[in-house]
Every structure is written in C-alpha cells, then in structure tokens.
Design a protein around this motif. Sequence first.
Motif, PDB file in Angstrom:
ATOM      1  N   ILE A  77       0.834  -1.207   0.000  1.00  0.00           N
ATOM      2  CA  ILE A  77       0.000   0.000   0.000  1.00  0.00           C
ATOM      3  C   ILE A  77       0.868   1.256   0.000  1.00  0.00           C
ATOM      4  O   ILE A  77       0.533   2.268  -0.635  1.00  0.00           O
ATOM      5  CB  ILE A  77      -0.959  -0.010   1.205  1.00  0.00           C
ATOM      6  CG1 ILE A  77      -1.944  -1.180   1.072  1.00  0.00           C
ATOM      7  CG2 ILE A  77      -1.718   1.306   1.323  1.00  0.00           C
ATOM      8  CD1 ILE A  77      -2.861  -1.354   2.259  1.00  0.00           C
ATOM      9  N   MET A 116      -7.101  -0.380  -0.493  1.00  0.00           N
ATOM     10  CA  MET A 116      -6.846   0.879  -1.198  1.00  0.00           C
ATOM     11  C   MET A 116      -8.128   1.533  -1.703  1.00  0.00           C
ATOM     12  O   MET A 116      -8.132   2.708  -2.051  1.00  0.00           O
ATOM     13  CB  MET A 116      -5.870   0.654  -2.352  1.00  0.00           C
ATOM     14  CG  MET A 116      -4.437   0.413  -1.900  1.00  0.00           C
ATOM     15  SD  MET A 116      -3.213   0.555  -3.234  1.00  0.00           S
ATOM     16  CE  MET A 116      -3.753  -0.723  -4.357  1.00  0.00           C
ATOM     17  N   ALA A 176      -4.515  -5.863  -0.096  1.00  0.00           N
ATOM     18  CA  ALA A 176      -4.049  -4.494  -0.328  1.00  0.00           C
ATOM     19  C   ALA A 176      -4.941  -3.794  -1.348  1.00  0.00           C
ATOM     20  O   ALA A 176      -5.283  -2.612  -1.195  1.00  0.00           O
ATOM     21  CB  ALA A 176      -2.602  -4.509  -0.814  1.00  0.00           C
TER      22      ALA A 176
END
Length: 657
Positions: free
Chosen positions: A551, A583, A579
């Motif tokens: 990230i 996000m 991830a």
Amino acid sequence: MKRSNGLTALIRLTIAVVALSGLISAFLLKKAPDYSGSGKVLLIICLVSILLLIFEAIVFNNLTKKNITRLATAISRKEKNSLMNFPAPAVIIDSKATILWYNKRFAIDILSAEEAYGVKISDVCNIDLQKVFVPQGDLVCVAKRFYEAKAVHSDAAKDPLALIYFNDVSDYIELKYETKQSQKSIIIINVDNLDDVMANIRESEKAHIIVEIEKLIENFVEGTTAVTKKTSSDRFYIFMEERHLAPKIEARFKILEEARKISVDNRTNITLSVGVGRGASSLAESEKLAKQALELCQGRGGDQAAVHEDGEFKFFGGVLSSSDKNNKVKVRMVAKAMLERITAFDRVLIMGHRYADLDAVGAATGLCCAIKPLVKEAYVVVDPVSNLSKPLIEYINENDITNYYITPQEGLEKLDFNTLLIVVDTHNPKLVESPEILQRAREVIVIDHHRRMVNAIEPTVMTYLESGASSASELVTDLVEYFGDKSKLSVHAAEALLSGIMLDTKNFVMRTGAGTFEAAAYLKRMGADSIAVKKLFANSIETYHQKSTIINSAEIYHKCAIAATTEQFSNIRIAASQAADDMLGISNVVASFVMYESNSIVNISARSLGAVNVQVIMESLGGGGHHTMAACQLKTDISSAEQMLKGAIDDYIRNNS
C-alpha cells in the motif's frame, strides 16, 4: 528464308567445283603439246570462278546485313509504336527506380506534371517496387482510380531495366466495395430488465416506458435503410447494411448510453443487450452469430453490445453492474435438473480454479456436503499447497469427520466413466484446478458468478452462470435449498459457504443484493457461526507488514490507486488481494490495482467500488473477472506491465467517458 540460304550454298558449291576442276585439269595438261591454248583457258575459268566466289560472298553478305538492319529497324519501330500507343499506362525504369521512358496513357492517367523523365517512380505514385514483380502485383490508387501494377525485368545483365504497366481495375474495386457495404447484418436488441421495471409501476407509466424504448430503437435506425421488427415486448430484430452498421460500431453503440437515461421513479435505469451478427455468408448464419453475441452479453450482466467480427467477439459498454434478479423459480428448475444429473452417477468430483480462494473452496465444500448422501462418493479436488484457503481446509479437517478434500492426482485416479465433474467459481478452461481432469471428464456441470467469457468450458451438460450473484457460494446455497430432504448441510459446510460469500462481498458491502442476504440467512439457520467464519480471515503479522508495504508504494492515476512490489514472499497473493481491497478506502479512489511478480509473470489484482468496470480493463490485457473484482497475468516485467495497465485505463476512460 531457309530455302534461299540453301540455294545460295548450292551456287557457291558449284562455282567452287568448277574452279577446282579447272585448276586440276590445267595441272594435268601442263605437259601436253597443246597446253598453251587449253591450259590457259582452264586457268582463266578457274580464276573467273574464284573471282565470282569472292564477289558473291561480298555482295550477299552486304545484302544480308541490309535486310537484317532494315528488318530490325522495322521491328524496333513497331515495338516502340505499340508501347507508345498501348491502351494501358506503361513506364520503363532503371535499377534505381528512375523513369527513363513512358507511353501516352501513363502521361495522361498517371502523371500530374508535364514531364517525369529522370524522376523517381515513387515520386509519381505510391507504389511498392517489391510487390509489382510478384504475380498478384500491387494495387495503386492515382487520381481516384485504382490500378493493378505489374512489372517485368529485362534480360540485360548490365544496367537492367524494368517495364511496369498499370491495369485499371477501378470498376472491380468499386463493385467489391459496394458489395461489402451492402452486406446485411442482423442486430438483436434485448431489454435486460423490462420485467423488473414493469413490476411495480402504473399502467400509464408502463405505456410511457414502452413508447420511450420504441423511440430509442427508431432513433437508432434513423437515417439508414435498416428494417426493424419487434418480436416481443423486450426484443427487437434489425436488418442493417454494413455502410450504416460500421458508424454505429465506431460510435461504440451510443444507444446503450441513451437507454440508461430512461429511468423509472429516478431509481431504475433501462439497460440493453445488443448482439450483432456481422460478416456472415448468409442471413441464417448472421442470426446465429447475433444470438451467440446476445447470449454472451446477457451472461456478462447486460448493458453492453457484442459484435462477431473476424472470428471473435468484441464488446462495448458494460458500465453498470449486473442486477440481482433473484428468480427463485429459475433456481428451483436448475436445482431439479442438476439433481437428476448428479444422481445418475456413482461418483462426483468438484473443483474450482487454481489458487482456490474461500469462495471456490467454500462453494465446493458446501456442494460436496449436500450431495454426499445422494451418491456413493463425492470429493473436492484442491491443491493442498497452492491455494488461498488453507485456514478453511484445516478448519473443516479438524472439525468434520467427513473426508472432503483430495489432490488433483488423486482425482485423476478416481476419474472413470461413471464420474461427474462439477466446476465452481470459474468457467474458463485455462483456470481450473486440474485441466487434465476437465479434459478427461465424461460430463461437466459449471456453476459460476463471473461474467461470461467467449472461450468458456465446452461442452457441458449444464451451465448455471448468474453474473448478478455475489459469489459462487451464494449460487450453491440457493441450489442446495431445493435439493430436498435427503440433502442437508452440516454446520461446518454452512460456515464454508458463508466464508465464500463474505469474501466476495467484502463482509456484505460489495455486490450484495436481496438474494445475498437471503442466502446468508439460510446458512445462519443451518447453524453457521459468523464468529468462526471471521476467524478464517485472520492474517499473520508478516502478511500485515507485507500488505502495508504494498500500500505504501501506491500512486494515484486517474482516480485509480496503482501499487506494485518486486518482493517475493509466501503469502504474496493474499497480501496483494487484501491491499487492493484496502486501497478502495482511499479518498477519491474509484478503482485499485496491485501488481506483483511470480514465476516471471506479473499478476494484477483489480478492485473497484462499481463506478469502474475493472473486468473490461483486465479483459483488454488478456484477463477477466467480475465488474468489481478482476485479474490478469502478463509475461513481462513490472515496469512494462505498469505502462500497459495505464494504457488500458486510458482506453477505458476514453471509451466510457
């Protein structure tokens, strides 16, 4: 000519014989008394014969040369006049493609200037000097006329020349173009959600919606020579020429966008599926291709157009996510038909996709538990090492006495003529857990929630594909409800199904419809413990660190978060997937992409909140998936993959602005 040459030779031979005879006679009569008279006569005859031979040779050779010269001159003049007045343009060039000579038609039809001597042929017309010497020649367009240019070499070894002549084929090209432009294609337009829209509105509003849809179709064919036929309340047939269809395709079927503007109570939008049969040899084949294209559109969630072109399908649109129709009647009919096929076999093997996640293994486990009482043997085929659902497999093995899981190799050994194969959570033959089992299976059933791909698993005895469902586990749960009293889910199998639903819905946030909560409620009634399921999603501290590293590398590109890592670690797939999910929580981010390298292949995990169809983006790179969750693999490096991904994002924004 041959007769004349023979007569000349005979005369020469006669004179030579006379001369030789006179010479011999004079020699023999040398000692005779009267030699002085007769000998002199013979010598004179011999001398005259020799002079005649010399004179004849000189005169004949001169005449021959004159005749040959005159004939050669006449032939050269005829050839020159013939080429000069040749009805087709012709030009002679040297080894450097410089124009040395051309005829009258070339000057009139090809040249735009007064003279072109010493000029390169490429400066006069756009011609490929490599193609003109092949039998097919080169097609050249000059002054809106089409010519087939062909050339021949001279036999001279030194300073070779080439003659190029131009055959006017404009009429043929125009006829060929007109034939292609007038070719008929069949377009089938289907309203995806007409029944849902009409369900809860007044009769006057229904009439208004019908009128709006028919106006939409009329505007679509306005200004064309197309013929429209309404075959049912939600389906239209259109017969359209290529000259009018090509601009529609180039405009990416704006009718899809116009349809979305038709709304009911400012809540529900009309969407269309458009199937186009193009380039077929007959109308019957065009209709077949159009139906295939329409089926693909509906299998991919609707709101898009599919065009069969050059042996493949091209898709346009697909902006809105699939609607959850929650048709219980259809589910009951599918469950009944599937149950009949399952009970016709002694053994059933169930497998998902490679690197099976909780949805694939959860759906397979739940289905396996439901059908075990109905057949002699039922197993879930999963790679015990390369999978993303080890916590679930370990949990089931520890808490359930039933043996569910076997390896792909064990599955191959158990596969026989009386074995049914069920594939869940994928319909791509390249992504299944064991391609060998799929290839050798006698009969195959597919259960999937992803949008339909062109190259799906074929043949199958049954394909249950609902792109509006949240997960394969939801589809299996719906089916199991109608399997009857002999089939029953255990508590742990219910928890396996619930874990699959929770994974693909991100804990009931993404792609959840009424059917999703109904399936979850049924699993809760079967005893599924949400706390136990939540523990299956627990990560190690190392995975959290790896996810955080990914990230931290993210950058924002057109409201898309793109992260990449070159590190290699055991849980890279899990960390990358999580991830990508996390996000989406970044402000103003509508889609996320995570790239990582494994075995010299760059993997891309894509996620969105629904405003961006990541499936379309991944398909442009050779992958696929769902509206809000997709992936692809690229045989390149991270840097090149990032440029390709950004290019795909740019294309998507440009085509769906």
